[in-house]
Design a protein around this motif. Structure first.
Motif, PDB file in Angstrom:
ATOM      1  N   TYR A 160       3.930   1.543  -1.071  1.00 33.23           N
ATOM      2  CA  TYR A 160       4.600   1.612  -2.372  1.00 33.23           C
ATOM      3  C   TYR A 160       3.705   2.308  -3.394  1.00 33.23           C
ATOM      4  O   TYR A 160       4.118   3.233  -4.089  1.00 33.23           O
ATOM      5  N   HIS A 161       2.461   1.881  -3.464  1.00 38.18           N
ATOM      6  CA  HIS A 161       1.526   2.486  -4.426  1.00 38.18           C
ATOM      7  C   HIS A 161       1.229   3.941  -4.071  1.00 38.18           C
ATOM      8  O   HIS A 161       1.073   4.777  -4.972  1.00 38.18           O
ATOM      9  N   SER A 162       1.211   4.249  -2.795  1.00 37.89           N
ATOM     10  CA  SER A 162       1.009   5.643  -2.379  1.00 37.89           C
ATOM     11  C   SER A 162       2.196   6.508  -2.799  1.00 37.89           C
ATOM     12  O   SER A 162       2.016   7.646  -3.230  1.00 37.89           O
ATOM     13  N   GLN A 219       9.048   3.195 -11.602  1.00 34.12           N
ATOM     14  CA  GLN A 219       7.591   3.232 -11.754  1.00 34.12           C
ATOM     15  C   GLN A 219       7.061   4.644 -12.011  1.00 34.12           C
ATOM     16  O   GLN A 219       5.928   4.810 -12.445  1.00 34.12           O
ATOM     17  N   SER A 229       0.831  -1.208   0.000  1.00 31.59           N
ATOM     18  CA  SER A 229       0.000   0.000   0.000  1.00 31.59           C
ATOM     19  C   SER A 229       0.867   1.260   0.000  1.00 31.59           C
ATOM     20  O   SER A 229       0.602   2.221  -0.732  1.00 31.59           O
TER      21      SER A 229
END
Length: 135
Positions: free
Chosen positions: A25-27, A61, A23
């Motif tokens: 990481y995606h944030s 990313q 979570s």
């Protein structure tokens, strides 16, 4: 970067070894390229190979040319996990600047304990992929 954003990045990075990393990481990715200076700062001070590799992957990313200096530093890293992630990031950018970083890396000896033959093969492949994407 604002202090609040820097604190938020630090908070998410502390999640690295926890169940909340996915979570976090995606944030971090969602925060975008403006956090790259903080990511690069943490990269230069970290002694943990896995953490540095994760930072490079995180920068990849973001698909931002602002990550070039981080990838350039990471491609010199002694850890294969780190420099391989850097090669992936440079290929993903597939720009004249990223190709120049790859070509420069190819003129150097292999980082760390990597064999020169292995290093040269990885670099050749990365340059070929980046050029194919750039064309």
């Amino acid at each position: 970067m604002t202090r609040e954003r820097a604190a938020l990045v630090e908070h998410y990075l502390r999640e690295r070894d926890s169940r909340g990393w996915a979570s976090a990481y995606h944030s971090l990715v969602a925060l975008g390229p403006q956090i790259l200076p903080e990511i690069e700062g943490r990269f230069t001070t970290s002694r943990a190979d896995a953490f540095r590799a994760a930072l490079v992957e995180l920068a990849r990313q973001m698909h931002s040319a602002d990550a070039l200096s981080l990838f350039d530093a990471a491609v010199r890293d002694a850890s294969p996990q780190v420099w391989k992630n850097a090669l992936d990031g440079l290929v993903a950018l597939a720009s004249p600047d990223s190709i120049a970083v790859l070509e420069e890396a190819g003129r150097r000896s292999a980082p760390g304990r990597a064999r020169d033959e292995e290093w040269e093969a990885w670099i050749r492949e990365a340059i070929g992929q980046a050029r194919a994407e750039c064309d």
